[in-house]
Scaffold this motif. Structure first.
Motif, PDB file in Angstrom:
ATOM      1  N   GLN A   1       0.825  -1.212   0.000  1.00 24.11           N
ATOM      2  CA  GLN A   1       0.000   0.000   0.000  1.00 24.11           C
ATOM      3  C   GLN A   1       0.863   1.268   0.000  1.00 24.11           C
ATOM      4  O   GLN A   1       0.670   2.183   0.791  1.00 24.11           O
TER       5      GLN A   1
ATOM      6  N   GLU B   1       3.152   0.808  -5.274  1.00 27.25           N
ATOM      7  CA  GLU B   1       2.474  -0.490  -5.372  1.00 27.25           C
ATOM      8  C   GLU B   1       1.323  -0.538  -4.381  1.00 27.25           C
ATOM      9  O   GLU B   1       1.540  -0.528  -3.163  1.00 27.25           O
ATOM     10  N   HIS B   2       0.094  -0.572  -4.915  1.00 24.90           N
ATOM     11  CA  HIS B   2      -1.067  -0.631  -4.025  1.00 24.90           C
ATOM     12  C   HIS B   2      -2.284  -1.228  -4.729  1.00 24.90           C
ATOM     13  O   HIS B   2      -2.323  -1.334  -5.946  1.00 24.90           O
TER      14      HIS B   2
ATOM     15  N   THR C   1      -6.058  -0.913  -5.857  1.00 26.79           N
ATOM     16  CA  THR C   1      -6.976   0.173  -6.179  1.00 26.79           C
ATOM     17  C   THR C   1      -8.434  -0.210  -5.941  1.00 26.79           C
ATOM     18  O   THR C   1      -9.256   0.654  -5.667  1.00 26.79           O
TER      19      THR C   1
ATOM     20  N   ARG D   1     -13.180   0.674  -3.132  1.00 24.27           N
ATOM     21  CA  ARG D   1     -12.091   1.448  -3.744  1.00 24.27           C
ATOM     22  C   ARG D   1     -11.072   1.773  -2.652  1.00 24.27           C
ATOM     23  O   ARG D   1     -11.441   2.252  -1.587  1.00 24.27           O
TER      24      ARG D   1
ATOM     25  N   THR E   1      -6.964   3.341  -1.625  1.00 23.69           N
ATOM     26  CA  THR E   1      -5.889   4.258  -2.001  1.00 23.69           C
ATOM     27  C   THR E   1      -4.625   3.855  -1.259  1.00 23.69           C
ATOM     28  O   THR E   1      -4.684   3.103  -0.276  1.00 23.69           O
TER      29      THR E   1
ATOM     30  N   ASN F   1      -2.543  -1.274  -8.845  1.00 25.31           N
ATOM     31  CA  ASN F   1      -2.323  -0.031  -9.589  1.00 25.31           C
ATOM     32  C   ASN F   1      -1.556  -0.244 -10.891  1.00 25.31           C
ATOM     33  O   ASN F   1      -1.632   0.571 -11.797  1.00 25.31           O
ATOM     34  N   ASP F   2      -0.837  -1.371 -11.033  1.00 23.52           N
ATOM     35  CA  ASP F   2      -0.120  -1.650 -12.277  1.00 23.52           C
ATOM     36  C   ASP F   2      -0.988  -2.356 -13.320  1.00 23.52           C
ATOM     37  O   ASP F   2      -0.513  -2.724 -14.383  1.00 23.52           O
TER      38      ASP F   2
END
Length: 140
Positions: free
Chosen positions: A66, A70-71, A73, A91, A93, A120-121
């Motif tokens: 997180q 790198e996290h 989403t 959702r 963050t 997120n990637d």
């Protein structure tokens, strides 16, 4: 007449299975598009047997640092045999300390829960759990 019914059943059974899977596949594609989920990286805590399908506890913990780099989403929860397969979307963050959600869900009957975590990637992780429901919690 018996042979005709047996033949009709054999023809209809695969079609009925496809018709049942179609809303689930559509709900998943609506959330993750064409991404191919990879197994692993998600821990699910849920009962094996739920006495009340109207309140089934579910905890999802995704292995992610997180951080901004790198996290997670989003976390999506689907029920394979509910009238509406999309159960919940959360959702997230990188401001969260960890990628964990807890909730209670409604289940119509014995079925599998599918949890997808979008990173997120663009990658998607997947985990499943089977839950037996003694009293269904959904109306058709």
């Amino acid at each position: 007449m018996i042979h005709r019914r047996a033949t009709l059943s054999l023809v209809l059974l695969p079609w009925l299975a496809l018709a049942e899977a179609e809303p689930l596949a559509e709900a998943i594609r609506a959330q993750i598009g064409d991404a191919e989920p990879e197994e692993g990286g998600i821990a699910l805590r849920t009962p094996t047997i739920a006495e009340n399908g109207g309140q089934v506890p579910l905890t999802v913990l995704v292995d992610s640092p997180q951080t901004a780099a790198e996290h997670v989403t989003a976390i999506h929860v689907f029920a394979t045999r509910n009238p509406t397969p999309g159960v919940a979307t959360f959702r997230l963050t990188p401001l969260l300390a960890r990628a964990e959600v807890q909730t209670r869900i409604r289940l119509a009957e014995h079925q599998a829960i599918i949890v997808l975590a979008q990173m997120n990637d663009g990658t998607v992780r997947r985990a499943t759990a089977e839950i037996r429901v003694t009293t269904g919690g959904c109306l058709s």
